[in-house]
Design a protein around this motif. Sequence first.
Motif, PDB file in Angstrom:
ATOM      1  N   ILE A   1       0.824  -1.215   0.000  1.00 18.82           N
ATOM      2  CA  ILE A   1       0.000   0.000   0.000  1.00 18.82           C
ATOM      3  C   ILE A   1       0.860   1.267   0.000  1.00 18.82           C
ATOM      4  O   ILE A   1       0.618   2.173  -0.815  1.00 18.82           O
ATOM      5  CB  ILE A   1      -1.000  -0.012   1.184  1.00 18.82           C
ATOM      6  CG1 ILE A   1      -2.018  -1.146   0.986  1.00 18.82           C
ATOM      7  CG2 ILE A   1      -1.714   1.328   1.297  1.00 18.82           C
ATOM      8  CD1 ILE A   1      -3.022  -1.290   2.120  1.00 18.82           C
ATOM      9  N   PRO A   2       1.888   1.390   0.878  1.00 20.93           N
ATOM     10  CA  PRO A   2       2.744   2.587   0.779  1.00 20.93           C
ATOM     11  C   PRO A   2       3.411   2.738  -0.585  1.00 20.93           C
ATOM     12  O   PRO A   2       3.485   3.855  -1.125  1.00 20.93           O
ATOM     13  CB  PRO A   2       3.793   2.351   1.879  1.00 20.93           C
ATOM     14  CG  PRO A   2       3.125   1.469   2.869  1.00 20.93           C
ATOM     15  CD  PRO A   2       2.251   0.566   2.052  1.00 20.93           C
TER      16      PRO A   2
ATOM     17  N   GLN B   1       5.288  -0.572  10.884  1.00 19.32           N
ATOM     18  CA  GLN B   1       4.997   0.785  10.417  1.00 19.32           C
ATOM     19  C   GLN B   1       6.265   1.624  10.383  1.00 19.32           C
ATOM     20  O   GLN B   1       6.507   2.365   9.413  1.00 19.32           O
ATOM     21  CB  GLN B   1       3.961   1.454  11.331  1.00 19.32           C
ATOM     22  CG  GLN B   1       3.586   2.865  10.871  1.00 19.32           C
ATOM     23  CD  GLN B   1       2.734   3.606  11.887  1.00 19.32           C
ATOM     24  OE1 GLN B   1       2.412   3.083  12.952  1.00 19.32           O
ATOM     25  NE2 GLN B   1       2.374   4.848  11.584  1.00 19.32           N
ATOM     26  N   PHE B   2       7.106   1.506  11.404  1.00 19.21           N
ATOM     27  CA  PHE B   2       8.353   2.267  11.413  1.00 19.21           C
ATOM     28  C   PHE B   2       9.252   1.846  10.259  1.00 19.21           C
ATOM     29  O   PHE B   2       9.971   2.678   9.696  1.00 19.21           O
ATOM     30  CB  PHE B   2       9.095   2.076  12.746  1.00 19.21           C
ATOM     31  CG  PHE B   2      10.367   2.879  12.824  1.00 19.21           C
ATOM     32  CD1 PHE B   2      10.319   4.247  13.002  1.00 19.21           C
ATOM     33  CD2 PHE B   2      11.605   2.268  12.684  1.00 19.21           C
ATOM     34  CE1 PHE B   2      11.487   5.001  13.056  1.00 19.21           C
ATOM     35  CE2 PHE B   2      12.773   3.011  12.724  1.00 19.21           C
ATOM     36  CZ  PHE B   2      12.717   4.390  12.916  1.00 19.21           C
TER      37      PHE B   2
ATOM     38  N   MET C   1       4.082  11.525   5.354  1.00 21.78           N
ATOM     39  CA  MET C   1       3.312  12.013   6.499  1.00 21.78           C
ATOM     40  C   MET C   1       2.073  11.150   6.745  1.00 21.78           C
ATOM     41  O   MET C   1       1.708  10.860   7.890  1.00 21.78           O
ATOM     42  CB  MET C   1       2.884  13.468   6.266  1.00 21.78           C
ATOM     43  CG  MET C   1       4.044  14.465   6.254  1.00 21.78           C
ATOM     44  SD  MET C   1       4.950  14.559   7.818  1.00 21.78           S
ATOM     45  CE  MET C   1       6.424  13.618   7.426  1.00 21.78           C
ATOM     46  N   LEU C   2       1.428  10.713   5.669  1.00 24.93           N
ATOM     47  CA  LEU C   2       0.256   9.837   5.810  1.00 24.93           C
ATOM     48  C   LEU C   2       0.644   8.519   6.470  1.00 24.93           C
ATOM     49  O   LEU C   2      -0.049   8.022   7.374  1.00 24.93           O
ATOM     50  CB  LEU C   2      -0.375   9.576   4.438  1.00 24.93           C
ATOM     51  CG  LEU C   2      -1.055  10.763   3.752  1.00 24.93           C
ATOM     52  CD1 LEU C   2      -1.495  10.378   2.346  1.00 24.93           C
ATOM     53  CD2 LEU C   2      -2.255  11.245   4.562  1.00 24.93           C
ATOM     54  N   ILE C   3       1.762   7.935   6.024  1.00 27.82           N
ATOM     55  CA  ILE C   3       2.212   6.658   6.578  1.00 27.82           C
ATOM     56  C   ILE C   3       2.603   6.815   8.046  1.00 27.82           C
ATOM     57  O   ILE C   3       2.357   5.925   8.869  1.00 27.82           O
ATOM     58  CB  ILE C   3       3.404   6.117   5.759  1.00 27.82           C
ATOM     59  CG1 ILE C   3       2.942   5.722   4.363  1.00 27.82           C
ATOM     60  CG2 ILE C   3       4.051   4.915   6.442  1.00 27.82           C
ATOM     61  CD1 ILE C   3       4.081   5.416   3.421  1.00 27.82           C
TER      62      ILE C   3
ATOM     63  N   SER D   1      -2.823   2.351   9.897  1.00 25.69           N
ATOM     64  CA  SER D   1      -3.524   1.324   9.129  1.00 25.69           C
ATOM     65  C   SER D   1      -3.022   1.233   7.690  1.00 25.69           C
ATOM     66  O   SER D   1      -3.160   0.177   7.054  1.00 25.69           O
ATOM     67  CB  SER D   1      -5.034   1.593   9.125  1.00 25.69           C
ATOM     68  OG  SER D   1      -5.305   2.882   8.598  1.00 25.69           O
ATOM     69  N   ILE D   2      -2.439   2.299   7.156  1.00 24.24           N
ATOM     70  CA  ILE D   2      -1.903   2.249   5.794  1.00 24.24           C
ATOM     71  C   ILE D   2      -0.837   1.160   5.686  1.00 24.24           C
ATOM     72  O   ILE D   2      -0.772   0.429   4.698  1.00 24.24           O
ATOM     73  CB  ILE D   2      -1.314   3.621   5.385  1.00 24.24           C
ATOM     74  CG1 ILE D   2      -2.420   4.667   5.287  1.00 24.24           C
ATOM     75  CG2 ILE D   2      -0.559   3.525   4.058  1.00 24.24           C
ATOM     76  CD1 ILE D   2      -1.918   6.076   5.029  1.00 24.24           C
ATOM     77  N   SER D   3      -0.004   1.046   6.714  1.00 24.90           N
ATOM     78  CA  SER D   3       1.062   0.046   6.713  1.00 24.90           C
ATOM     79  C   SER D   3       0.644  -1.274   7.334  1.00 24.90           C
ATOM     80  O   SER D   3       1.177  -2.333   6.971  1.00 24.90           O
ATOM     81  CB  SER D   3       2.282   0.578   7.486  1.00 24.90           C
ATOM     82  OG  SER D   3       2.734   1.795   6.965  1.00 24.90           O
TER      83      SER D   3
END
Length: 436
Positions: free
Chosen positions: A185-186, A364-365, A416-418, A423-425
């Motif tokens: 997704i990213p 996520q990180f 910035m969104l990630i 949830s994106i990640s």
Amino acid sequence: MSIELISVLVLFISFAALLAYGVPVAYSIGISTMLVLLINISFLPSVTTASQRMTTGIDNFALLAIPFFILAGELMNRGGVAKRLIDFAKSLIGSLPGGLAYVNIISAMLFGAISGSAIAAASAIGSTLTDKMESEGYPREFSAAVNISSSTTGLLIPPSNVLIIFALASGGTASVAALFIAGYIPGILVGLAIMLMVYIYAKRKGLPKANRVGFKQLFVDFKNAFLSLTLLFIVVGGIVAGIFTATEAAAIAVVYAALLGFWNKKLNVGDFKSILLKSARTTAIVMFLIATSMAMSWLFSFEGIPQMLTSLLVDSVSNPIAVFLLINLILLIVGTFMDMTPAVLIFTPIFLPVAMALGMHPVQFGMVIVLNLCIGVCTPPVGTLLFVGSGVAKVPVAKVIKPLIPLLIAMVVVLMLITYFPSISLWLPRAFDLID
């Protein structure tokens, strides 16, 4: 002043000074690590300790995936995969305004994902499309900027060598399978953000579009690209399903890429000598970087630097939003002068504990640090991808910067969104029960 603080100052000052003087990154890491060890212990134990930490740092089964993926990328680059992917992308979206720029982005995303290398994608796609785009009215520097920025998507979309390195640097808190799935997704968002900027540019400049192809031609181009695209499902699907490890998947990718090259009639037995030599040279550079970086990472733990920084940031800045913004800013600056592999290995042990203490998941990180460094490889003074993409397009770096800036801004927006929307990640890894 305590010996720990002196050690930290010596480490960072000597490292920065060596980089500024032009010493290669791997040697800068190794020398600064040795200097700190000499402060703490005598000469002979320092040499022994550094050697042991370098050796044990690369004594890891998961790292075997890296030379295999490097070799697979070389085989694909020489095996005609890029042209088939470009033809498929052109049939798919070439009829849109500025269509060839979209073709460049989609092709770079597909080839980068299959090969796991941004440089391979920039070289293969740029050398094939830049002249074609210029002949149809696209500024050459714009074509180079699109190629450079979109090639980074292959570092997020699996299989990706840098995600394997992050998994190692995270100390097992993030698995390769979870990171691979999380990257989709990213990576796609970065590609879409670049497409949006291209759309705005295309409408403003009135860029040309290709004739719409019929369904028959689309099917033919898809059929030609199908075997190349299948590699993604084999590698990532096999890892996620638990059929094989990332290392075994990389070995399978080598065999598949070789067979595909023979099938496309672009490879012969005589090509293997140069392919193996080039892959071996690249692998040697990467593994030496990993070895010295792992020694420095051990030194961070020995000196308690991650714990010190975690306490400092968490105690002094109570707002997680501000801390994450600061971490991103530091990583963006780091990415402008340091290659991705040592940056991941050095800064993951420093910032991951901080991020986890403030509630960020390790997976996520991983997406945050990799995307930060993706932006870094596109920027001067050390941006590897910037120089490769400019060289392939035969355009001075200075001319590429202006059209590249809006595309980098789009990538920062996705970053910035990630950072602030987990949830994106994490949605896909949780959907596959790879993380809690």
